[in-house]
Every structure is written in C-alpha cells, then in structure tokens.
Design a protein around this motif. Structure first.
Motif, short mmCIF file in Angstrom:
data_model
loop_
_atom_site.label_atom_id
_atom_site.label_comp_id
_atom_site.label_asym_id
_atom_site.label_seq_id
_atom_site.Cartn_x
_atom_site.Cartn_y
_atom_site.Cartn_z
N SER A 27 0.95 -1.47 0.32
CA SER A 27 0.15 0.00 -0.22
C SER A 27 0.47 1.21 -0.24
CB SER A 27 -1.02 0.16 0.97
OG SER A 27 -1.60 -1.00 1.05
N LEU A 28 2.11 0.99 0.21
CA LEU A 28 2.87 2.26 0.23
C LEU A 28 3.37 2.93 -1.14
CD1 LEU A 28 6.10 1.40 2.39
CD2 LEU A 28 4.06 3.05 3.12
N PRO A 29 3.23 2.74 -1.99
CA PRO A 29 2.80 4.11 -3.42
C PRO A 29 2.04 4.38 -3.27
CG PRO A 29 3.11 1.65 -3.69
CD PRO A 29 2.82 1.05 -2.84
N PRO A 30 1.84 6.35 -3.79
CA PRO A 30 1.17 6.96 -3.87
C PRO A 30 0.15 6.35 -4.93
CG PRO A 30 2.87 7.67 -4.73
CD PRO A 30 3.33 6.70 -4.38
N GLY A 31 -1.21 6.49 -4.03
CA GLY A 31 -2.29 6.14 -5.02
C GLY A 31 -3.21 4.70 -5.08
N ASP A 32 -3.94 3.73 -5.65
CA ASP A 32 -4.03 2.57 -5.05
C ASP A 32 -4.48 2.26 -6.50
OD1 ASP A 32 -6.63 4.21 -5.70
OD2 ASP A 32 -7.12 4.36 -3.55
N PHE A 33 -5.50 1.22 -6.49
CA PHE A 33 -6.41 0.96 -7.94
C PHE A 33 -6.56 1.49 -9.08
CE2 PHE A 33 -9.47 -2.18 -11.11
CZ PHE A 33 -8.27 -2.77 -11.89
N VAL A 34 -8.19 2.48 -8.06
CA VAL A 34 -8.62 3.35 -8.57
C VAL A 34 -8.05 4.91 -9.43
CG1 VAL A 34 -10.20 5.01 -8.35
CG2 VAL A 34 -10.25 2.76 -6.99
N THR A 35 -6.60 4.79 -8.77
CA THR A 35 -6.16 5.97 -9.51
C THR A 35 -5.05 5.53 -11.23
OG1 THR A 35 -5.11 5.88 -7.15
CG2 THR A 35 -4.15 7.18 -8.96
N ALA A 36 -4.87 3.97 -11.09
CA ALA A 36 -4.47 2.92 -11.91
C ALA A 36 -6.00 3.47 -13.31
CB ALA A 36 -3.94 2.08 -11.12
N LEU A 37 -7.30 2.99 -12.46
CA LEU A 37 -8.01 3.13 -13.16
C LEU A 37 -7.65 3.95 -13.78
CD1 LEU A 37 -9.78 -0.12 -14.17
CD2 LEU A 37 -11.77 1.65 -12.23
N GLU A 38 -7.98 5.50 -12.84
CA GLU A 38 -8.84 6.55 -13.99
C GLU A 38 -7.35 6.50 -14.62
OE1 GLU A 38 -8.39 8.54 -9.52
OE2 GLU A 38 -9.68 10.40 -10.75
N ALA A 39 -6.07 6.69 -14.17
CA ALA A 39 -5.02 7.26 -15.28
C ALA A 39 -5.53 5.84 -16.97
CB ALA A 39 -3.69 6.15 -14.55
N ARG A 40 -6.05 5.19 -16.73
CA ARG A 40 -6.06 4.08 -18.05
C ARG A 40 -7.17 3.99 -18.42
NH1 ARG A 40 -7.12 -1.81 -17.15
NH2 ARG A 40 -5.76 -1.72 -14.86
N TYR A 41 -8.44 5.30 -18.66
CA TYR A 41 -9.80 5.40 -18.43
C TYR A 41 -9.35 6.83 -19.49
CZ TYR A 41 -13.18 2.26 -17.50
OH TYR A 41 -13.54 1.43 -16.49
N ALA A 42 -8.54 7.82 -18.42
CA ALA A 42 -8.70 9.00 -19.02
C ALA A 42 -6.91 9.02 -20.78
CB ALA A 42 -6.58 10.18 -18.15
N VAL A 43 -6.17 7.75 -20.90
CA VAL A 43 -5.85 7.39 -21.42
C VAL A 43 -6.85 7.14 -22.60
CG1 VAL A 43 -4.35 5.92 -23.27
CG2 VAL A 43 -3.21 6.49 -20.82
N GLN A 44 -7.35 6.83 -22.50
CA GLN A 44 -8.91 5.75 -23.61
C GLN A 44 -9.41 7.47 -23.45
OE1 GLN A 44 -10.49 2.99 -21.70
NE2 GLN A 44 -8.62 1.37 -22.10
N GLY A 45 -9.93 8.05 -22.97
CA GLY A 45 -10.27 9.57 -23.19
C GLY A 45 -11.36 9.39 -22.49
N THR A 46 -11.36 9.01 -21.75
CA THR A 46 -13.04 9.24 -20.86
C THR A 46 -12.46 9.60 -19.29
OG1 THR A 46 -13.36 6.94 -21.86
CG2 THR A 46 -14.74 7.87 -19.87
N ARG A 47 -12.40 10.53 -18.82
CA ARG A 47 -13.04 10.96 -17.32
C ARG A 47 -13.87 10.71 -16.23
NH1 ARG A 47 -9.11 13.83 -15.70
NH2 ARG A 47 -7.44 14.87 -17.02
N LEU A 48 -13.18 10.26 -15.18
CA LEU A 48 -14.15 9.78 -14.18
C LEU A 48 -15.01 11.01 -13.61
CD1 LEU A 48 -12.18 6.29 -13.50
CD2 LEU A 48 -14.87 6.46 -14.65
N THR A 49 -15.98 11.21 -12.81
CA THR A 49 -16.19 12.38 -12.30
C THR A 49 -15.35 11.65 -10.84
OG1 THR A 49 -17.84 11.46 -11.45
CG2 THR A 49 -18.26 13.00 -13.11
N PRO A 50 -16.01 13.10 -9.75
CA PRO A 50 -14.30 12.24 -8.23
C PRO A 50 -16.04 11.28 -7.67
CG PRO A 50 -14.51 15.14 -8.96
CD PRO A 50 -15.11 14.11 -10.27
N ASP A 51 -17.16 11.84 -8.08
CA ASP A 51 -17.87 11.40 -7.38
C ASP A 51 -18.47 9.99 -7.57
OD1 ASP A 51 -19.99 12.00 -5.82
OD2 ASP A 51 -21.43 12.34 -7.22
N GLU A 52 -17.69 9.38 -9.01
CA GLU A 52 -17.79 8.06 -9.98
C GLU A 52 -16.17 7.15 -8.94
OE1 GLU A 52 -19.25 7.64 -14.21
OE2 GLU A 52 -17.49 8.99 -13.97
N VAL A 53 -15.29 7.79 -8.95
CA VAL A 53 -13.85 7.39 -8.40
C VAL A 53 -14.79 7.14 -6.44
CG1 VAL A 53 -11.92 8.18 -7.55
CG2 VAL A 53 -12.79 9.35 -9.61
#
Lengths: 330, 337
Positions: A27-53
């Motif tokens: 758990s030490l590295p900053p971020g978690d699985f959702v951060t990684a997921l966000e990044a993946r979606y961002a690459v595909q051009g989709t942005r997640l709203t803070p609510d969704e996160v």
C-alpha cells in the motif's frame, strides 16, 4: 509433540507478521487501484467524475486507511478463507491463484528434485575427487551458473531456439494439447516443454548447492572421526556414506526452507519471458496495477510455502541429528 | 629376546606444502615386540603421530609415504604393509583386526551423529561377522570391560553426551573389539585431565596384560613413559635418535637430546626456587633441516667440524640399545672389535 506445537505456533506468528508487513508495503506507493484505473480511462479519453471515483473506492473497500483495509482483508481470510477480489481480473483471488498454483508448485517441486539429485551427485564427486579435472570442471560450471542471472539464460534459450528451430519455446504445452484432458500424449508434451524452465530456474540452485555440498564434505573429510573409522577397518564406500556424508547432509537439509521461495522468485522473471502459466507473471502484473489483494495473497501463499518448508527442514534435522533432537536434555 | 611383531625400517613420510616437500618422518627405524610396550617420545612436530599413522597407511593428502617398509609379523607370513594394494584383504584385516588404534581427541574421533554403541557394533560386525543381536550383547560387555558404568544404557548414548574420558574408554572398546595383537595409542591422554589420564593408563595396562597385546604408545610426557614403557624410542625431527629399555633411558641416557629432555622434567621439591633447565632454541623447520646432525644447533655437547658436517652414525651398544650420536662412535668400534 510439544516441539510440534511450539513450531506451529511460531509459524502462525511469523505468517501474521509477514501479512502485515507485506500489506503495508504494497500500500506504500501513492495512489491505489482506482488511481491506476483513472489513468487507464484517461488514456482512452474518458474522464471519471469525483463521484464515480468515490463510488469505485467504496465498492472495492478502498475508503478508510491502510489498517482498516488490512483488517478487512485479513479478517476475511481468517474467518471465511476468502482471499478477496482481484480488481484487475474481476474474479475472486482464489480463482486467479488456484488456476496457476498447480503449475507453479509443479514446476518448482520437479526443479527442486532435479536440482538436488544433480547437486548432490556432482558435489560429492567434486569433494571426493578434489583437484581432479572433473572437480575443476564442476566448480567452473558452477561458478558460471551461479553468476548468470536466470533471465539471461532464458533469453539465450529463446535466441537459440528462434535461430535454430524458428519458434519460441513458450508455455508448458503445445496449442493442440493445452485443452486436451490428461493422457500420455499430453504428459510427453509437458515433459518436452518442462525442461527449459527447469534448466533456467534450476541452474543457479544447482550451482549454489554443489558449492555447499562440496565445501561441507571437504570440511568433514578432514575430521578425526574419518581417520578413526578408517583405522578400525570401515570399508571406504560405507565410511563415506555413513560418516562424513551424514554430517555434510545437515546444511543441505536446512536449505529446504529457502530453496522453494528462491525457485518461486526465479519464476517471476523467467515465467514472464517464457510465458509460463505460473504465479510469477501474475504477481508482477498485480504489483504494477496495485491490485493489492491479489498481490498480497500471492505473497502470503509464497510465505506459507516457505514457512512450511522451514518446518519440514527443522523436523528432518531433528530426525537426522541427535545433537538437535537431544540438545536440551543434555 | 622376544619376537618382533612389527618392524618399521627406513620409513620416509612427507607432506607436500606450498613451500616445498616437508619430510615429517625421515628414516625411522623401530621394532615393536609381541606383548611389550614401546613408548615413542618426542616434542611436538617430531613425527611421532605421522609414524603411527603410516603403519596403518592413514596418512592423508597432501601427505604421502615415500619409502621404507613396515613389516607385520602377526600373520601367518610376514608381509610389508606399505607394498600392499589398497584393496588387499590383509590391509583390511590389519586395520581394526590385527591392530587397534586410539587417538588424541576421543570426542572428535567418534561420529557425533551415531551412538557409541552403533559405532562399536559396526566394528564388531566388520571384524567378527557377528549378527546384530550378538554384536550388541558383546558391545555392552566390552563397554563394561573398559569401565563404562551402566553400559546397558550407555551403549545408546551419543558421544556428545559423554565426558572425554568416557569417550576414550568407548574408543578403547572399539579398538579392542577384535582382540588385536597391537594397540597403537596416539597421545590418548593428552586431551584428558590428570586423574582421568591415570585411570585410562591403568585401563590400557590391565587390558594389555589380559589380552597379551603389544602397545605402541605415543606421548610427549616422560611421566607416562616411566609408567607405561618396556622400550623407549626417542624421536627428534623425524628420526629415532635413541632406542633403549625404559630403565636404561632413565638411568643412563646416551643421546644429548634425551639427556636434555630428562633434565627439563620438573621434580617436586628439587626444583623449588630455581629455573627449570630448558633446551635452548626451538625445533628447526623440517624444510630447512640443519646439515649434519639435526640436533647440533641446540646441542651442548656438539663437536664443531663433525656434528655440523656429517650425519651422525647409528651406534649399537651392548644389549642392543642404540643412539645416533658421534659421542659414542669409538665405543661402537670398540664393541665390534
């Protein structure tokens, strides 16, 4: 029996400590699985709203601090034998690991047995015929084997197999056999594939063990009890087997505990390169995508195997060596 | 005179080291007579132990026996041990059956992982062909014989559970299991405390009388020599410099080295308040053996121009005692005339 109980208690305590440390480190590295997921979606051009996160976090149990997460994970394991969900695979961790655990343990155990047989034979030969040509050859090859990283050996194998046969030796079975049920043909096919990972993973182990056996036996061969046994007419073959070899066996047996994890770690990189259906590549992937329940569970399984290996070697040592068995009755 | 049991002649044993070949034993001549005790005495490094090990061909690499003969008269026909093939059954029989051997460190000379009984039974079965049950019964009997109390229980004890003295008793039981004609004892009491030492010496003497066995006793302790020996061989730098009966050695030592050794033994009462005489200098490195007599640089009676140039002659006196020294050269000529 008391010995057994005490050892099992220590074993449980060790596993508990390992689980905590492992979880925190993952758990030490900053971020978690959702951060990684966000990044993946961002690459595909989709942005997640803070609510969704926030929703995702709640769904995966990632809200709350590290210790709450740890408690969630650990209590599930202890109370329900539930290793949690893998975020990445969207499947229970148990299924993800279970499918590959067999192949991993299989390859490791076969490699272990072959490693031991080879190392034992070569080590004894090297010690008994010290400074012979065979000894020098074994020692030199041993040095090379010890110094060459596993992945390099794997790459060399791939290079030669591509340039000679035009194909890459990957996986544990040929495509036509992979989904077949078990029969002789599949077994032969498996053996045909198995020797490559075996050599790649086992070389360092063989080289290391040859050195252990050779040095131990050389030490023991100089002891007074060898001369004394020879003086009373014990024939040479029996003398070697029953006297110095039995003492030299001790350090060998105590390696049982740590040889297994070394083989499994060797599998991480090798499995990646050779495309093996083992735990190694999955662990690497899980660590990269911060799929922490999966990564933590794999490491816990490896720790369990190590601790059990250590327990087995403790028992064998006690059985082999009266000094350990009777040590506290002196 | 009684008959010879073991004759060592011209024995040379050397060790290959990085500095060159070191001659640890350099032409030893010795005879052990049946039923008698020969004490081999000398300082550390004089080649006593290597001589003993050469008899049973126990010298380990980098050591090697280069020349000489070791003749065993205990069998039907005398034979040279050193010329036997490694697999010769006579060599197998010699080790443990004809000759028993005990060592300096009794605890280290037993395998720690097997009980003393197991090691004794193994030796019994090799040499007598007994079955397991008979061998075990005999093992208990032997352990009782060498004075291990409660042998019935101790037979299953491991060496690390026993004291040094008890381990040496177990070693003696193993060495004597086939009733050998010769017991080679390589400083068997050096690692033991004084009272234990006395008991082990008594035990060896008792067993010797009982089995009519010869003993070759290697020691650096002149007190032990006085107590045990019939014959004495004094060694210096790989050679036997004097051979005589124990009475002759103590009453009338011939070789200057023997004299010096005897002078350096403290005597209770006499030596109070004065320095103990010592032998000047140290044993030379056998790599650089002095020319002539190897003892001459430390000898108070050395004759310049003779001792530092020529090898000393072997002088044979009346009664068969010998010394390697020029001091008695005339006497020997006179004897022969």
């Amino acid at each position: 029996m008391q010995f057994l109980g005490r050892r099992v208690f220590y074993m449980a305590a060790t596993l508990l400590a390992i689980s905590l440390v492992v979880f925190v480190i993952i758990s030490l590295p900053p971020g978690d699985f959702v951060t990684a997921l966000e990044a993946r979606y961002a690459v595909q051009g989709t942005r997640l709203t803070p609510d969704e996160v926030a929703q995702l976090r709640a769904r995966y149990g990632l809200d709350g601090n590290v210790f709450q997460q740890y408690w969630h994970w650990f209590s599930q394991i202890v109370l329900h034998g539930d290793l949690g969900m893998s975020f990445e695979h969207q499947k229970p961790v148990k299924e993800v690991i279970g499918a590959r655990l067999g192949a991993t343990l299989g390859i490791s155990l076969i490699t272990l047995v072959v490693t031991w047989v080879l190392a034992f034979a070569i080590g004894i030969y090297s010690a008994v015929k010290q400074r012979s040509i065979g000894d020098y050859a074994a020692t030199t090859v041993g040095f090379l084997g010890l110094a060459t990283p596993n992945f390099l050996i794997a790459l060399i194998f791939i290079y030669f197999s591509v340039s000679w046969f035009g194909s890459v030796p990957s996986g544990l079975c040929s495509p036509e056999w992979c989904d077949a049920s078990w029969n002789l043909g599949k077994l032969l096919d498996l053996l045909g594939h198995l020797w490559i990972p075996m050599i790649v993973i086992g070389t360092a182990g063989v080289a290391g063990l040859i050195r252990v056996i050779r040095n131990n036996l050389l030490d023991e061969l100089r002891r007074p009890y060898v001369t004394a046994a020879r003086a009373r007419g014990v024939p040479e073959g029996r003398l070697l087997r029953r006297y110095p070899l039995r003492v030299a066996l001790n350090p060998f047996v105590s390696t049982i505990g740590w040889v297994l994890p070394v083989l499994l770690v060797g599998d991480i990189v090798t499995g990646q390169i050779l495309g093996l259906p083992t735990l190694g590549p999955i662990l690497l992937g899980a660590l990269k995508s911060q799929d922490m329940y999966l990564a933590g569970s794999i490491i816990m399984v490896l720790s369990l195997v190590t601790v059990i290996g250590t327990l087995i070697s403790d028992f064998l040592l006690g059985w082999l060596d009266p000094r350990i068995r009777l040590g506290n009755q002196r | 005179m009684s008959e010879p049991l073991l004759e060592i002649s011209g024995l040379h044993t050397s060790f290959d080291t990085y500095d060159g070949k070191v001659g640890a034993v350099d032409g030893v001549e010795l005879t052990v007579e049946a039923g008698k005790t020969l004490c081999v005495v000398g300082e550390s490094g004089c080649g006593k132990s290597v001589t003993a090990r050469s008899i049973l061909r126990l010298v380990e690499k980098p050591g090697s026996i280069d020349s000489g003969t070791v003749t065993w008269h205990g069998g039907e026909e005398p034979f040279d041990v050193l010329s036997l093939d490694d697999k010769d059954p006579r060599l197998q029989k010699l080790r443990g059956d004809d000759i028993g051997m005990i060592f300096q460190e009794p605890a280290a000379s037993l395998l720690p992982l097997r009980s003393i009984g197991a090691q004794l039974i193994e030796a019994l079965r090799i040499h007598t062909g007994m079955d397991k049950k008979a061998a075990r019964a005999r093992a208990v009997e032997l352990l009782g014989l060498v004075g291990i109390p409660d042998a019935e229980r101790r037979v299953d004890a491991y060496p690390f559970q026993l004291s040094g003295g008890m381990c040496q008793r177990a070693m003696i039981a193993i060495a004597l299991c086939a009733e050998p004609a010769l017991l080679i004892a390589d400083e068997p009491t050096t690692a033991l405390d004084v009272t234990t030492q006395a008991r082990i010496l008594d035990l060896i003497r008792d067993l010797q009388a009982r089995n009519h066995m010869a003993v070759m006793f290697i020691t650096h302790d002149l007190g032990v020599v006085a107590e045990m020996a019939d014959e004495v061989a004094v060694m210096y730098l790989g050679r036997v410099v004097e051979r005589a009966s124990v009475e002759e050695v103590f009453a009338d030592p011939k070789h200057p080295y023997t004299k010096a050794l005897l002078r350096s033994v403290p005597v209770l009462g006499r030596d109070r308040g004065r320095d103990l005489p010592t032998i000047p200098g140290t044993v030379p490195n056998p790599l650089h053996r002095p020319k002539g007599c190897s003892f001459h640089p430390r000898c108070t009676e050395a004759i310049a121009g003779r001792c530092d140039l020529d090898e000393p002659p072997e002088v044979v006196f009346d009664g068969g005692r010998t010394a390697q020294c020029v001091l008695y050269d005339d006497q020997s000529e006179g004897d022969r005339a």
